[in-house]
Scaffold this motif. Structure first.
Motif, PDB file in Angstrom:
ATOM      1  N   VAL A 244       0.868  -1.173   0.000  1.00  0.00           N
ATOM      2  CA  VAL A 244       0.000   0.000   0.000  1.00  0.00           C
ATOM      3  C   VAL A 244       0.906   1.224   0.000  1.00  0.00           C
ATOM      4  O   VAL A 244       1.857   1.299   0.779  1.00  0.00           O
ATOM      5  N   ALA A 245       0.603   2.166  -0.893  1.00  0.00           N
ATOM      6  CA  ALA A 245       1.447   3.345  -1.029  1.00  0.00           C
ATOM      7  C   ALA A 245       0.578   4.579  -1.279  1.00  0.00           C
ATOM      8  O   ALA A 245      -0.575   4.456  -1.699  1.00  0.00           O
ATOM      9  N   ALA A 246       1.138   5.746  -1.025  1.00  0.00           N
ATOM     10  CA  ALA A 246       0.430   7.009  -1.225  1.00  0.00           C
ATOM     11  C   ALA A 246       1.336   7.971  -1.983  1.00  0.00           C
ATOM     12  O   ALA A 246       2.530   8.075  -1.687  1.00  0.00           O
ATOM     13  N   TYR A 247       0.745   8.662  -2.961  1.00  0.00           N
ATOM     14  CA  TYR A 247       1.493   9.548  -3.849  1.00  0.00           C
ATOM     15  C   TYR A 247       0.792  10.887  -3.968  1.00  0.00           C
ATOM     16  O   TYR A 247      -0.409  10.992  -3.727  1.00  0.00           O
ATOM     17  N   ALA A 248       1.547  11.909  -4.402  1.00  0.00           N
ATOM     18  CA  ALA A 248       0.994  13.250  -4.536  1.00  0.00           C
ATOM     19  C   ALA A 248       1.105  13.752  -5.968  1.00  0.00           C
ATOM     20  O   ALA A 248       2.148  13.612  -6.612  1.00  0.00           O
ATOM     21  N   MET A 249       0.021  14.347  -6.415  1.00  0.00           N
ATOM     22  CA  MET A 249      -0.011  15.110  -7.667  1.00  0.00           C
ATOM     23  C   MET A 249       0.103  16.572  -7.254  1.00  0.00           C
ATOM     24  O   MET A 249      -0.848  17.136  -6.709  1.00  0.00           O
ATOM     25  N   CYS A 250       1.256  17.156  -7.475  1.00  0.00           N
ATOM     26  CA  CYS A 250       1.483  18.567  -7.154  1.00  0.00           C
ATOM     27  C   CYS A 250       1.695  19.310  -8.470  1.00  0.00           C
ATOM     28  O   CYS A 250       2.712  19.093  -9.149  1.00  0.00           O
ATOM     29  N   VAL A 251       0.719  20.138  -8.829  1.00  0.00           N
ATOM     30  CA  VAL A 251       0.799  20.924 -10.056  1.00  0.00           C
ATOM     31  C   VAL A 251       0.834  22.390  -9.657  1.00  0.00           C
ATOM     32  O   VAL A 251       0.016  22.848  -8.860  1.00  0.00           O
ATOM     33  N   ARG A 252       1.806  23.094 -10.231  1.00  0.00           N
ATOM     34  CA  ARG A 252       1.971  24.518  -9.947  1.00  0.00           C
ATOM     35  C   ARG A 252       2.428  25.206 -11.234  1.00  0.00           C
ATOM     36  O   ARG A 252       3.381  24.747 -11.866  1.00  0.00           O
ATOM     37  N   ASP A 253       1.751  26.273 -11.598  1.00  0.00           N
ATOM     38  CA  ASP A 253       2.119  27.022 -12.804  1.00  0.00           C
ATOM     39  C   ASP A 253       2.260  26.106 -14.023  1.00  0.00           C
ATOM     40  O   ASP A 253       3.235  26.192 -14.781  1.00  0.00           O
ATOM     41  N   ASP A 254       1.295  25.187 -14.187  1.00  0.00           N
ATOM     42  CA  ASP A 254       1.280  24.237 -15.318  1.00  0.00           C
ATOM     43  C   ASP A 254       2.513  23.341 -15.353  1.00  0.00           C
ATOM     44  O   ASP A 254       2.950  22.908 -16.423  1.00  0.00           O
TER      45      ASP A 254
ATOM     46  N   THR B 290       3.001  19.914 -20.534  1.00  0.00           N
ATOM     47  CA  THR B 290       3.040  19.596 -21.960  1.00  0.00           C
ATOM     48  C   THR B 290       4.209  18.686 -22.326  1.00  0.00           C
ATOM     49  O   THR B 290       4.172  18.030 -23.365  1.00  0.00           O
ATOM     50  N   GLU B 291       5.234  18.637 -21.482  1.00  0.00           N
ATOM     51  CA  GLU B 291       6.411  17.815 -21.771  1.00  0.00           C
ATOM     52  C   GLU B 291       6.403  16.457 -21.073  1.00  0.00           C
ATOM     53  O   GLU B 291       7.229  15.599 -21.377  1.00  0.00           O
ATOM     54  N   VAL B 292       5.471  16.240 -20.159  1.00  0.00           N
ATOM     55  CA  VAL B 292       5.424  14.975 -19.418  1.00  0.00           C
ATOM     56  C   VAL B 292       5.275  13.767 -20.345  1.00  0.00           C
ATOM     57  O   VAL B 292       5.931  12.740 -20.134  1.00  0.00           O
ATOM     58  N   PRO B 293       4.451  13.832 -21.415  1.00  0.00           N
ATOM     59  CA  PRO B 293       4.339  12.658 -22.295  1.00  0.00           C
ATOM     60  C   PRO B 293       5.651  12.237 -22.945  1.00  0.00           C
ATOM     61  O   PRO B 293       5.795  11.083 -23.349  1.00  0.00           O
ATOM     62  N   GLU B 294       6.615  13.140 -23.022  1.00  0.00           N
ATOM     63  CA  GLU B 294       7.907  12.815 -23.641  1.00  0.00           C
ATOM     64  C   GLU B 294       8.896  12.206 -22.643  1.00  0.00           C
ATOM     65  O   GLU B 294       9.944  11.699 -23.040  1.00  0.00           O
ATOM     66  N   LEU B 295       8.586  12.257 -21.370  1.00  0.00           N
ATOM     67  CA  LEU B 295       9.497  11.740 -20.343  1.00  0.00           C
ATOM     68  C   LEU B 295       9.420  10.219 -20.259  1.00  0.00           C
ATOM     69  O   LEU B 295       8.370   9.621 -20.491  1.00  0.00           O
TER      70      LEU B 295
ATOM     71  N   ALA C 299      -8.840   3.003 -21.055  1.00  0.00           N
ATOM     72  CA  ALA C 299      -9.021   4.003 -22.123  1.00  0.00           C
ATOM     73  C   ALA C 299      -8.622   5.394 -21.633  1.00  0.00           C
ATOM     74  O   ALA C 299      -7.988   6.157 -22.366  1.00  0.00           O
ATOM     75  N   THR C 300      -8.978   5.721 -20.398  1.00  0.00           N
ATOM     76  CA  THR C 300      -8.613   7.022 -19.839  1.00  0.00           C
ATOM     77  C   THR C 300      -7.095   7.139 -19.723  1.00  0.00           C
ATOM     78  O   THR C 300      -6.526   8.185 -19.992  1.00  0.00           O
ATOM     79  N   LEU C 301      -6.445   6.046 -19.313  1.00  0.00           N
ATOM     80  CA  LEU C 301      -4.988   6.060 -19.186  1.00  0.00           C
ATOM     81  C   LEU C 301      -4.309   6.245 -20.538  1.00  0.00           C
ATOM     82  O   LEU C 301      -3.316   6.956 -20.633  1.00  0.00           O
ATOM     83  N   GLN C 302      -4.848   5.643 -21.562  1.00  0.00           N
ATOM     84  CA  GLN C 302      -4.251   5.795 -22.887  1.00  0.00           C
ATOM     85  C   GLN C 302      -4.345   7.243 -23.353  1.00  0.00           C
ATOM     86  O   GLN C 302      -3.406   7.759 -23.929  1.00  0.00           O
ATOM     87  N   SER C 303      -5.469   7.909 -23.093  1.00  0.00           N
ATOM     88  CA  SER C 303      -5.585   9.308 -23.515  1.00  0.00           C
ATOM     89  C   SER C 303      -4.712  10.212 -22.651  1.00  0.00           C
ATOM     90  O   SER C 303      -4.194  11.218 -23.120  1.00  0.00           O
ATOM     91  N   ALA C 304      -4.516   9.871 -21.384  1.00  0.00           N
ATOM     92  CA  ALA C 304      -3.665  10.678 -20.501  1.00  0.00           C
ATOM     93  C   ALA C 304      -2.202  10.573 -20.917  1.00  0.00           C
ATOM     94  O   ALA C 304      -1.430  11.505 -20.732  1.00  0.00           O
TER      95      ALA C 304
END
Length: 157
Positions: free
Chosen positions: A7-17, A120-125, A150-155
């Motif tokens: 079991v693990a916990a993670y954070a989505m931290c978005v700031r200034d895109d 915008t650059e995350v898909p290239e990582l 399907a949602t994961l593929q579009s993300a």
């Protein structure tokens, strides 16, 4: 067959895109980006886990602004003497906002670097699938807290 559960916990931290990510390494030693977070210790609340792990991996103190969802994965991997382990990972994904600290790398841990990346650059990582899970949960905010393939593929695009 041996079974394991993590079991693990993670954070989505978005700031200034930009998305905060931590860099770890796959089984072959190749670098890959992931959400900051990690495994829950016995007796620990997942809420406390994500706060601790983000601090350890990035140097930041965050406040949790929401629970985005829960994701599970399951895979089999070989062990010694021809044995196989059936492993399941249960991952809670929170939304977080940086409220203090300074960006720095983790010392003596599972990651060696933390950085902000333009969305915008995350898909290239080179990244683990959990990043796409987090992005899908953050963007779509499903009321079930669950993402589909399907949602994961579009993300990922």
């Amino acid at each position: 067959m041996r079974t394991t559960l993590r079991v693990a916990a993670y954070a989505m931290c978005v700031r200034d895109d930009q998305l905060l990510l931590a860099r770890g390494y796959d089984g072959d030693g190749r670098p890959e980006w992931t959400l900051p977070g990690g495994g829950m210790e016995h007796g620990e609340d997942p809420y406390d886990t994500v706060l601790r792990e983000v601090d350890e991996e990035t140097g930041y103190l965050i406040e949790i602004t929401g629970l985005l969802g829960v994701h599970t994965n399951r895979f089999h991997f070989p062990r010694r003497f021809g044995r196989t382990v059936d492993h399941q990972g249960l991952r809670l994904v929170y939304e977080g906002r940086v409220i203090g600290g300074e960006l720095r790398p983790e010392t003596n841990g599972s990651t060696d670097m933390a950085a902000w990346h333009p969305l915008t650059e995350v898909p290239e990582l080179r990244r683990v699938r959990l990043v796409d899970v987090g992005l899908a949960l953050w963007r779509d905010r499903p009321v079930t807290g669950h993402v589909t393939v399907a949602t994961l593929q579009s993300a990922a695009e």
